[in-house]
Motif scaffolding. Sequence first.
Motif, short mmCIF file in Angstrom:
data_model
loop_
_atom_site.label_atom_id
_atom_site.label_comp_id
_atom_site.label_asym_id
_atom_site.label_seq_id
_atom_site.Cartn_x
_atom_site.Cartn_y
_atom_site.Cartn_z
N GLU A 101 0.86 -1.18 0.00
CA GLU A 101 0.00 0.00 0.00
C GLU A 101 0.89 1.23 0.00
N PHE A 102 0.89 1.95 -1.13
CA PHE A 102 1.78 3.10 -1.31
C PHE A 102 3.23 2.69 -1.08
N PHE A 103 3.58 1.51 -1.60
CA PHE A 103 4.93 0.95 -1.56
C PHE A 103 5.39 0.60 -0.15
N ILE A 104 4.46 0.42 0.77
CA ILE A 104 4.77 -0.03 2.13
C ILE A 104 4.09 -1.38 2.34
N ILE A 105 4.84 -2.35 2.85
CA ILE A 105 4.30 -3.70 3.04
C ILE A 105 3.13 -3.69 4.01
N SER A 106 2.05 -4.34 3.60
CA SER A 106 0.85 -4.41 4.43
C SER A 106 0.14 -5.74 4.15
N PRO A 107 0.58 -6.83 4.79
CA PRO A 107 -0.02 -8.14 4.52
C PRO A 107 -1.51 -8.18 4.88
N ASN A 108 -2.25 -8.87 4.05
CA ASN A 108 -3.68 -9.06 4.29
C ASN A 108 -3.96 -10.50 4.68
N SER A 109 -5.14 -10.74 5.23
CA SER A 109 -5.57 -12.10 5.51
C SER A 109 -5.76 -12.84 4.19
N VAL A 110 -5.46 -14.12 4.19
CA VAL A 110 -5.61 -14.93 2.98
C VAL A 110 -7.09 -15.21 2.79
N LYS A 111 -7.61 -14.81 1.61
CA LYS A 111 -9.04 -14.90 1.36
C LYS A 111 -9.36 -15.77 0.15
N ASN A 112 -10.60 -16.25 0.13
CA ASN A 112 -11.12 -16.96 -1.03
C ASN A 112 -11.43 -15.92 -2.11
N PRO A 113 -10.77 -15.98 -3.26
CA PRO A 113 -11.00 -14.94 -4.29
C PRO A 113 -12.40 -14.95 -4.87
N TYR A 114 -13.14 -16.04 -4.71
CA TYR A 114 -14.48 -16.13 -5.26
C TYR A 114 -15.54 -15.56 -4.32
N THR A 115 -15.28 -15.58 -3.02
CA THR A 115 -16.27 -15.09 -2.05
C THR A 115 -15.75 -13.91 -1.22
N ASN A 116 -14.45 -13.67 -1.27
CA ASN A 116 -13.79 -12.61 -0.48
C ASN A 116 -13.91 -12.87 1.02
#
Length: 302
Positions: A101-116
Amino acid sequence: NVKHKFVGLQRMRDNIFTSKEEKEEGMTLFCNAQKVYYMFSKLANIFRQKKLPTRNTENMLMEPVDLSMKNVFCVVEDGGKYLFTLTDLVNIFKMALLNLEFFIISPNSVKNPYTNNCFNKSTLLNMYFFIRSRVTCVPAYIEKFFRCNLNIRLFLRLHKSWLQDLALDNYVKTTHYTQLKSGITAMLYDYNLENQRSALRVHSGFPEKELCEIMRPYLTLYYKSRYSTDNTLLWHYKFLFKERMKKFYKFNSRFGSLMTRRVANLKYTRSKEARKKRQENDPQTYRYESYHNKGYLSYKDN
């Protein structure tokens, strides 16, 4: 629920009024009950995989996918099953854990791409062991995430500097060249501002795709020299970027300049339209020999 179940077991073991034989008998009964519970859970999961409808028939690359295929992982969610290939699983982890995010690391939770929807912990563990059983070496960011007990905050706190550099590598490597143009323009501007004697002047008509492909290694160093979270590495990347750009200039000081060539005058008998057509068909040639060493990065995570 599960939490109360194990709290009750711990209370039984800590009770000073319970004899040793009673504790052992209680542990045996608990283990047998757990064994039966997991057997029925596994049976229910097999039933769901056979009876529930499949929600996707193509993988994330729009290729046909089926449960009978070799490297296909099934996730049961919301009354349906979703199929993912091995490549899909690795890419899902990569997009979530190496998010910028704006070239700063910001890991997200691993999600199902079909249901989010976020995958639960048991599904993530099954995905990890599925990947591990089918590849020689699990990607480092997935392995480190697993060793952090799948905890995003702990994962970021322990590996922030390494993740930042890895995410920048991934961004420059995978981003389409049209989205890198502004970054390359800023890189050349900053470099030329500090190095007037070895400035690179790239013609505005230079092919964008070729320019981006040539400049990707230098753009990676440029971003790291600006956004690395480790001060020691920050100065290291600044020095490395300047040295590589100077070697680039030394190898081809006229990179990106427009080459002109002299064309003999046309005979006066030719019409004005013929001369104009000849000029329009005369191709423009740019100097684009480049110097870059793909093994320039001396910093590696051990």
